[in-house]
Design an enzyme around this catalytic site. Sequence first.
Site, short mmCIF file in Angstrom:
data_model
loop_
_atom_site.label_atom_id
_atom_site.label_comp_id
_atom_site.label_asym_id
_atom_site.label_seq_id
_atom_site.Cartn_x
_atom_site.Cartn_y
_atom_site.Cartn_z
N ARG A 1 0.83 -1.21 0.00
CA ARG A 1 0.00 0.00 0.00
C ARG A 1 0.86 1.25 0.00
O ARG A 1 0.55 2.24 -0.67
CB ARG A 1 -0.94 -0.01 1.21
CG ARG A 1 -2.06 -1.03 1.05
CD ARG A 1 -3.03 -0.94 2.19
NE ARG A 1 -2.37 -1.13 3.48
CZ ARG A 1 -2.98 -1.57 4.57
NH1 ARG A 1 -4.25 -1.86 4.54
NH2 ARG A 1 -2.32 -1.71 5.70
N GLU B 1 -19.47 1.65 -2.40
CA GLU B 1 -18.56 1.21 -3.47
C GLU B 1 -19.21 1.34 -4.84
O GLU B 1 -18.55 1.74 -5.81
CB GLU B 1 -18.12 -0.23 -3.23
CG GLU B 1 -17.29 -0.45 -1.96
CD GLU B 1 -18.12 -0.52 -0.68
OE1 GLU B 1 -19.37 -0.60 -0.77
OE2 GLU B 1 -17.52 -0.50 0.41
N PHE C 1 -14.88 -5.82 -1.63
CA PHE C 1 -16.05 -4.94 -1.75
C PHE C 1 -16.20 -4.40 -3.17
O PHE C 1 -17.30 -4.13 -3.63
CB PHE C 1 -15.96 -3.77 -0.77
CG PHE C 1 -15.71 -4.19 0.66
CD1 PHE C 1 -16.04 -5.47 1.10
CD2 PHE C 1 -15.13 -3.32 1.57
CE1 PHE C 1 -15.80 -5.86 2.41
CE2 PHE C 1 -14.89 -3.70 2.89
CZ PHE C 1 -15.22 -4.98 3.30
#
Lengths: 247, 305
Positions: B2, B49, B74
């Site tokens: 990340r 989302e 998601f």
Amino acid sequence: MGGAFSVADILATLYFGGVLRYDPQKPDWEDRDKFILSKGHSCYALYAVLARAGFFSEKELRYAGKPGSSLGGHPKLREIPGVEASTGALGHGLSFAIGIACADKIDGRDSHVYVVLGDGECQEGSVWEGALSAPTLGLDNLTAVVDHNKLQAMDALENIVHMKPFAEKWRAFGWNVMEIDGHDHAQIREALLARADGRPAVVIANTVKGKGVSFMENKPIWHFRMPNDKELPMLMEELGLTEAELA
Amino acid sequence: MRTAYLKALHELAAMDKNVYALISDNGAIVYDQYRADFPKQYLNLGISEANMLGMAAGMASRGKIPFAYTIGAFLAYRAFEFIRDDICLQNQNVKIVGTGAGEVYSGLGPTHHATEDLGGLRSLPNLTVLCPASPKEVYAATYAAYHHKGPVYLRLGTNREPEIYEGECKFEVGEGVELKSGGDAAIFSTGSILKDVLDAADSLEKEGISARVINIHTLKPLDGDIILKAIHETGHIVTVEDHNIIGGLGSAVAEVIAESGMWVKFRRVGLRDFSHGYGTYAQVKEGNGVGRKQIEEVVREVASR
């Protein structure tokens, strides 16, 4: 078919009532206003309006839905001049329109985004995700219109899912809400041009599904049906259409 | 991973004002610097989302380059139709960035695991699917996603992946990378689990089994040539992925093998159910049949046949 008739006055006013700024010669004109038909199944009304507005020849309407024609059962981006987004599956157009409005605001563009939703479509949860986000983002360059014909595919809305109080729901979400007669051109025009600082607008247009044809009005089956050979002349007579006009 | 992603995104946002970060309330700490430096190229849309991806498509239609980020599960499951209809069907230049690929969120359980995402997304037209394996590769893949005109799914793990490249990581979309040579078997893998594969191959080397390790960082378009070459040269193929056994890397390689007309010894390592159990990433992988020792066993068996 019924849904195309209920939305016809809204689309006609949008394109021919001095509301939407567009140039059929330059469909990609950067500062144009944008229109998205989220209830894509009413595309035959949109095709008729786009053809009349000059985006493509009215002759092409004769081939709609046939092999080789780009005018299919739901509108497609890049294949049909004047179409801003491919739609069909319900509950997508509002978010797409919010994205456009957001980008235009970032770019400081003085243009407006319109999106037409069905009232049955508002049963989709994603519509309410969009309804929450547009006021949060302060999108006063966005107007949603709900074609409130009170019928969905199989029955009246109120016999399937309770939507009432409908206007209050949008109001509670922070929208500038207007309720109008969706077949009165003056009322439609005024509502479409209304602006509120920092807030998106929603026009709840009370309409009649199958408007203008006595045997179609308020009959759920006309969500799916097309007029047969016997019904077509009756329909044309009621709408005052001649063979020559359709040729 | 990340951090490497955010480093690349930060540089891209500085370079191109059309780069736009959308998040769905998932980016605490890692997005802090980005938010501080580019408040006008950032929106947290809350926990929605579907709306985020529909909006991303609309923004892309106006020339923006949205990088829409949240937990991959998601995006791939809840918002699948928005990926399909708004982004892929309309070929919009949206970068869909999913974190927590496979079972890396090992303590959070299957609702937070993206273990069927590749199966679904690999079949979508126009979508490029990238699954980098280390921080350097994530950094390079983020640039590659930016330079690619069209929809990209960028599948990220977490922040604990070790580096697998000693030197520079050259990243070409659609080109597999041979990380270790070997002729007894070829192991194809992708994403965070690749380090286990490299470690397994090192162990096997000591037993006298020489396994080639190939990193398939691009699931789509798939590098068929590197797979055919391995079939010709080794005839023993294993795939390893932290993903369901159906639809992911193993299925993609199987498609190439099946159409090659070659006779191949072939085994897939992957999840056979929803992941179960909690613990460290290593513990959860082992509990679900994709641990390092289990990889070694399968390669040993295939290489000896």
